[in-house]
Design an enzyme around this catalytic site. Sequence first.
Site, short mmCIF file in Angstrom:
data_model
loop_
_atom_site.label_atom_id
_atom_site.label_comp_id
_atom_site.label_asym_id
_atom_site.label_seq_id
_atom_site.Cartn_x
_atom_site.Cartn_y
_atom_site.Cartn_z
N TYR A 1 -26.46 7.41 36.79
CA TYR A 1 -25.12 7.46 36.24
C TYR A 1 -24.34 8.68 36.70
CZ TYR A 1 -21.23 7.84 33.02
OH TYR A 1 -19.97 7.99 32.51
N LYS A 36 -20.98 8.83 39.20
CA LYS A 36 -19.69 9.40 38.79
C LYS A 36 -19.27 10.51 39.75
CE LYS A 36 -17.61 8.27 35.76
NZ LYS A 36 -16.61 7.16 35.61
N1 LIG Z 1 -18.03 7.17 26.61
C1 LIG Z 1 -18.02 8.44 26.97
O1 LIG Z 1 -18.46 9.32 26.21
C2 LIG Z 1 -17.47 8.83 28.29
C3 LIG Z 1 -17.01 7.88 29.21
N2 LIG Z 1 -16.52 8.30 30.42
C4 LIG Z 1 -16.00 7.34 31.41
O2 LIG Z 1 -14.95 6.61 30.79
C5 LIG Z 1 -14.88 5.29 31.35
C6 LIG Z 1 -14.88 4.27 30.22
O3 LIG Z 1 -16.06 4.48 29.50
P1 LIG Z 1 -16.30 3.74 28.10
O4 LIG Z 1 -15.00 3.26 27.57
O5 LIG Z 1 -17.15 4.63 27.26
O6 LIG Z 1 -17.21 2.50 28.57
P2 LIG Z 1 -17.13 0.96 28.17
O7 LIG Z 1 -18.38 0.37 28.65
O8 LIG Z 1 -16.76 0.81 26.74
O9 LIG Z 1 -15.88 0.43 29.03
C7 LIG Z 1 -16.02 0.17 30.39
C8 LIG Z 1 -15.20 -1.08 30.69
O10 LIG Z 1 -15.33 -1.37 32.08
C9 LIG Z 1 -15.57 -2.76 32.21
N3 LIG Z 1 -16.35 -3.05 33.42
C10 LIG Z 1 -17.66 -2.77 33.63
N4 LIG Z 1 -18.02 -3.23 34.83
C11 LIG Z 1 -16.92 -3.80 35.39
C12 LIG Z 1 -16.66 -4.46 36.62
N5 LIG Z 1 -17.63 -4.65 37.52
N6 LIG Z 1 -15.41 -4.92 36.85
C13 LIG Z 1 -14.43 -4.76 35.93
N7 LIG Z 1 -14.60 -4.15 34.74
C14 LIG Z 1 -15.85 -3.68 34.49
C15 LIG Z 1 -16.35 -3.17 30.97
O11 LIG Z 1 -16.20 -4.57 30.72
C16 LIG Z 1 -15.69 -2.30 29.90
O12 LIG Z 1 -14.62 -2.97 29.28
C17 LIG Z 1 -16.09 5.17 32.29
O13 LIG Z 1 -15.66 5.33 33.62
C18 LIG Z 1 -17.00 6.32 31.88
O14 LIG Z 1 -17.78 6.76 32.96
C19 LIG Z 1 -16.46 9.64 30.76
C20 LIG Z 1 -16.90 10.59 29.88
C21 LIG Z 1 -17.44 10.25 28.59
C1 LIG Z 2 -32.34 10.53 20.39
C2 LIG Z 2 -31.78 11.93 20.27
C3 LIG Z 2 -32.41 12.83 21.31
C4 LIG Z 2 -30.27 11.91 20.37
O1 LIG Z 2 -29.76 13.18 20.02
C5 LIG Z 2 -29.80 11.51 21.78
C6 LIG Z 2 -28.29 11.64 21.94
C7 LIG Z 2 -27.84 10.97 23.26
C8 LIG Z 2 -27.84 9.45 23.07
C9 LIG Z 2 -26.47 11.53 23.67
C10 LIG Z 2 -26.53 13.06 23.86
C11 LIG Z 2 -25.48 13.42 24.92
C12 LIG Z 2 -24.77 12.10 25.18
C13 LIG Z 2 -24.04 11.96 26.52
C14 LIG Z 2 -22.95 13.05 26.69
O2 LIG Z 2 -22.00 12.94 25.63
C15 LIG Z 2 -22.26 12.91 28.03
C16 LIG Z 2 -21.88 11.51 28.41
C17 LIG Z 2 -20.87 11.36 29.30
C18 LIG Z 2 -20.50 10.07 29.83
O3 LIG Z 2 -19.77 9.97 30.82
C19 LIG Z 2 -21.07 8.85 29.24
C20 LIG Z 2 -21.85 9.08 27.97
C21 LIG Z 2 -22.73 10.37 28.02
C22 LIG Z 2 -23.79 10.19 29.08
C23 LIG Z 2 -23.35 10.56 26.60
C24 LIG Z 2 -24.37 9.45 26.29
C25 LIG Z 2 -25.18 9.68 24.99
C26 LIG Z 2 -25.87 11.04 25.01
C27 LIG Z 2 -26.90 11.10 26.11
#
Ligand SMILES: NC(=O)C1=CN([C@@H]2O[C@H](COP(=O)(O)OP(=O)(O)OC[C@H]3O[C@@H](n4cnc5c(N)ncnc54)[C@H](O)[C@@H]3O)[C@@H](O)[C@H]2O)C=CC1
Ligand SMILES: CC(C)[C@@H](O)CC[C@@H](C)[C@H]1CC[C@H]2[C@@H]3[C@H](O)CC4=CC(=O)CC[C@]4(C)[C@H]3CC[C@]12C
EC number: 1.1.1.-
Length: 369
Positions: free
Chosen positions: A159, A163
Amino acid sequence: MADSAQAQKLVYLVTGGCGFLGEHVVRMLLQQEPQLRELRIFDLHLGPWLEELKTGPVQVTAIQGDVTQAHEVAAAVAGAHVVIHTAGLVDVFGKTSPETIHEVNVQGTRNVIEACVQTGTRFLVYTSSMEVVGPNIKGQPFYRGNENTPYEAVHRHPYPCSKALAEQLVLEANGRKVLGGLPLVTCALRPTGIYGEGHQIMRDFYHQGLRLGGRLFRAIPASVEHGRVYVGNVAWMHVLVARELQHRAALMGGQVYFCYDNSPYKSYEDFNMEFLGPCGLRLVGTRPLLPYWLLLFLAALNVLLQWLLRPLLLYAPLLNPYTLAMANTTFTVSTDKARRHFGYEPLFSWEESRTRTIRWVQAVEGSAQ
Ligand SMILES: NC(=O)C1=CN([C@@H]2O[C@H](COP(=O)(O)OP(=O)(O)OC[C@H]3O[C@@H](n4cnc5c(N)ncnc54)[C@H](O)[C@@H]3O)[C@@H](O)[C@H]2O)C=CC1
Ligand SMILES: CC(C)[C@@H](O)CC[C@@H](C)[C@H]1CC[C@H]2[C@@H]3[C@H](O)CC4=CC(=O)CC[C@]4(C)[C@H]3CC[C@]12C
């Protein structure tokens, strides 16, 4: 909805617009972007909630498509002025193969870039991640760092590798000539751990606590801080950067920006309890109840079980070696680059972010106290 007083002339495309972050970006654009004429929502899985968006002054176009398919991306991008690319596989739990993660996150991003170049779209915002920076494989802390803080960004997990590669492609594409001869302007936003309405991992923690009689057991020292940011503020930053990129290309083009707000610095588990506590859960232990070597053993056991069970079912628990290492490594940001470059200020205070998230958990899980 957008103010009709201003000339509505721009077409935006949001990839991944039905995801956790994507939905908030879509709704924020409709509320906060006055120049929006058409909003295209491109996703592998379209949500039924999109229908309710089609009653406003902005044309909302739902496009079911796959970013790994270049022709589908090009068709969706053609005619768009701005692309916000959030689509991706956010998998650190072994649900999908490394090849699939790379195909979606890297090749999918390559397809978006090439579609912009081939069709003449000039502005591209990419949702990157803190994981592009760290925590790294050495478990080195990143304490109150910013976009210029030296840090050895070394990864092995599919992952963060995907990214980092995708972000590099986006930043390198800045300045490429698009159809029509004008330059492509790109930038990347790096959210830390996003929380808020729709956060599946928060839901998983809540369900785990319910299964354990309303208790969660501390696995991570409270001293290990993990940066978190409210989804509404991340969405707002995406809207603002997409707008300002059109007017400040020389300053913002090719730049990365951490997503931040006033959410407090806490351990991942203590931060989650800000929301799960008011929903009736309790975090047991002032220090980890199990020694780290036992947690490592259990994490490795989960990997073995996932492999053994894969022919029968998908076993993807929260605890695995990668998530344990992530949770156990301090990673917090302290920066104002987004404010300096494009005037970003969080739209939601910590109190508002907390209240909205608690209400979501209570509403979704019927856990109102
Ligand atoms: N959730 C988090 O804590 C963080 C997320 N991000 C980034 O933010 C973005 C969105 O993440 P989330 O909303 O958490 O994930 P999510 O899984 O909820 O949303 C991702 C969306 O992309 C769509 N998708 C996946 N594969 C696809 C494909 N082949 N074609 C078209 N659409 C596709 C999915 O259907 C989904 O609606 C990602 O790029 C992720 O890397 C960055 C930092 C933190
Ligand atoms: C089971 C316990 C050890 C529990 O504390 C594990 C937590 C774990 C699921 C999360 C801890 C840190 C998170 C990640 C972090 O917030 C950074 C992220 C960035 C992204 O782009 C996608 C999500 C994630 C990888 C996020 C995922 C969940 C954790 C690993």
